[in-house]
Design a protein around this motif. Structure first.
Motif, PDB file in Angstrom:
ATOM      1  N   VAL A 220       0.840  -1.202   0.000  1.00 52.39           N
ATOM      2  CA  VAL A 220       0.000   0.000   0.000  1.00 52.39           C
ATOM      3  C   VAL A 220       0.874   1.251   0.000  1.00 52.39           C
ATOM      4  N   LYS A 221       0.280   2.370  -0.413  1.00 52.69           N
ATOM      5  CA  LYS A 221       0.988   3.658  -0.423  1.00 52.69           C
ATOM      6  C   LYS A 221       0.976   4.321   0.946  1.00 52.69           C
ATOM      7  N   ASP A 222      -0.125   4.167   1.677  1.00 48.76           N
ATOM      8  CA  ASP A 222      -0.326   4.864   2.943  1.00 48.76           C
ATOM      9  C   ASP A 222      -0.978   3.896   3.923  1.00 48.76           C
ATOM     10  N   ILE A 223      -0.215   3.429   4.890  1.00 50.07           N
ATOM     11  CA  ILE A 223      -0.693   2.399   5.816  1.00 50.07           C
ATOM     12  C   ILE A 223      -1.875   2.887   6.653  1.00 50.07           C
ATOM     13  N   ALA A 224      -1.870   4.147   7.053  1.00 48.04           N
ATOM     14  CA  ALA A 224      -2.977   4.674   7.860  1.00 48.04           C
ATOM     15  C   ALA A 224      -4.280   4.660   7.062  1.00 48.04           C
ATOM     16  N   LYS A 225      -4.219   5.105   5.829  1.00 46.75           N
ATOM     17  CA  LYS A 225      -5.407   5.101   4.973  1.00 46.75           C
ATOM     18  C   LYS A 225      -5.847   3.668   4.672  1.00 46.75           C
TER      19      LYS A 225
ATOM     20  N   ILE B 192       1.681  -3.582   3.820  1.00 49.17           N
ATOM     21  CA  ILE B 192       3.094  -3.209   3.769  1.00 49.17           C
ATOM     22  C   ILE B 192       3.237  -1.867   3.074  1.00 49.17           C
ATOM     23  N   GLU B 193       3.809  -0.902   3.778  1.00 49.98           N
ATOM     24  CA  GLU B 193       4.133   0.391   3.174  1.00 49.98           C
ATOM     25  C   GLU B 193       5.646   0.566   3.170  1.00 49.98           C
ATOM     26  N   PRO B 194       6.279   0.582   1.985  1.00 52.93           N
ATOM     27  CA  PRO B 194       7.711   0.850   1.939  1.00 52.93           C
ATOM     28  C   PRO B 194       7.974   2.330   2.251  1.00 52.93           C
ATOM     29  N   VAL B 195       9.033   2.589   3.035  1.00 49.45           N
ATOM     30  CA  VAL B 195       9.342   3.954   3.457  1.00 49.45           C
ATOM     31  C   VAL B 195      10.784   4.285   3.075  1.00 49.45           C
ATOM     32  N   GLY B 196      10.953   5.213   2.148  1.00 50.38           N
ATOM     33  CA  GLY B 196      12.292   5.706   1.806  1.00 50.38           C
ATOM     34  C   GLY B 196      13.236   4.649   1.282  1.00 50.38           C
ATOM     35  N   CYS B 197      12.713   3.654   0.588  1.00 47.44           N
ATOM     36  CA  CYS B 197      13.575   2.600   0.032  1.00 47.44           C
ATOM     37  C   CYS B 197      13.183   2.376  -1.432  1.00 47.44           C
ATOM     38  N   PRO B 198      13.587   3.310  -2.304  1.00 50.69           N
ATOM     39  CA  PRO B 198      13.131   3.296  -3.698  1.00 50.69           C
ATOM     40  C   PRO B 198      13.527   2.066  -4.490  1.00 50.69           C
TER      41      PRO B 198
END
Length: 150
Positions: free
Chosen positions: A19-24, A73-79
């Motif tokens: 997902v793009k945004d885990i909270a949403k 799963i939301e990837p964070v800062g790992c392009p």
């Protein structure tokens, strides 16, 4: 003639959704399936822990939709991570199906022998290993080889 199955359906663990945004996403999936609270956590790895792949950091949330466990799963800062690449190429959606295995190296070899490809693996600690293998069918399978409840 008997077909030898590599993955035991009785050892299915969860469906992984990128997902793009885990909270949403937790809000949206809770409304869709009528789910209660999600269990959030974050983790990452770098260096010698990673057997195949690149350093990563993830936000995750887990819950159960009836008998099926769901992992967001939301990837964070790992392009360059496998999750961000999936998101960039496919958008949000089902990324993998996870199974517990007793011998991860043997299972990887069996899947590769059947036309699969090892995409990513990690060794968190002795006896704590998991990986993604793209099966010949194109399905990404997460193999989990440790006894921590998921």
């Amino acid at each position: 003639m008997t077909i030898k199955h590599v993955l035991d359906p009785k050892r299915f663990l969860h469906i992984g959704i990128v997902v793009k945004d885990i909270a949403k996403a937790t809000k949206d999936y809770s409304e869709l399936w009528g789910l209660g609270e999600w269990t959030p956590f974050e983790y990452g790895a770098e260096g010698e822990q990673i057997g195949t792949g690149v350093p990563f950091y993830l936000k995750l949330a887990v819950n159960a939709a009836g008998p099926i466990a769901i992992e967001l799963i939301e990837p964070v800062g790992c392009p360059d991570s496998i999750w961000q690449k999936f998101l960039d190429e496919n958008g949000e959606g089902i990324h993998h199906f996870a199974y517990r295995v007793d011998d991860i190296e043997k299972t990887i070899a069996e899947l590769v022998e059947k036309g699969g490809e090892l995409l990513w693996n990690i060794h968190l600690a002795p006896g704590m290993n998991y990986c993604y293998v793209k099966a010949a069918s194109g399905l990404i399978v997460e193999l989990v080889d440790f006894d921590v409840p998921l």
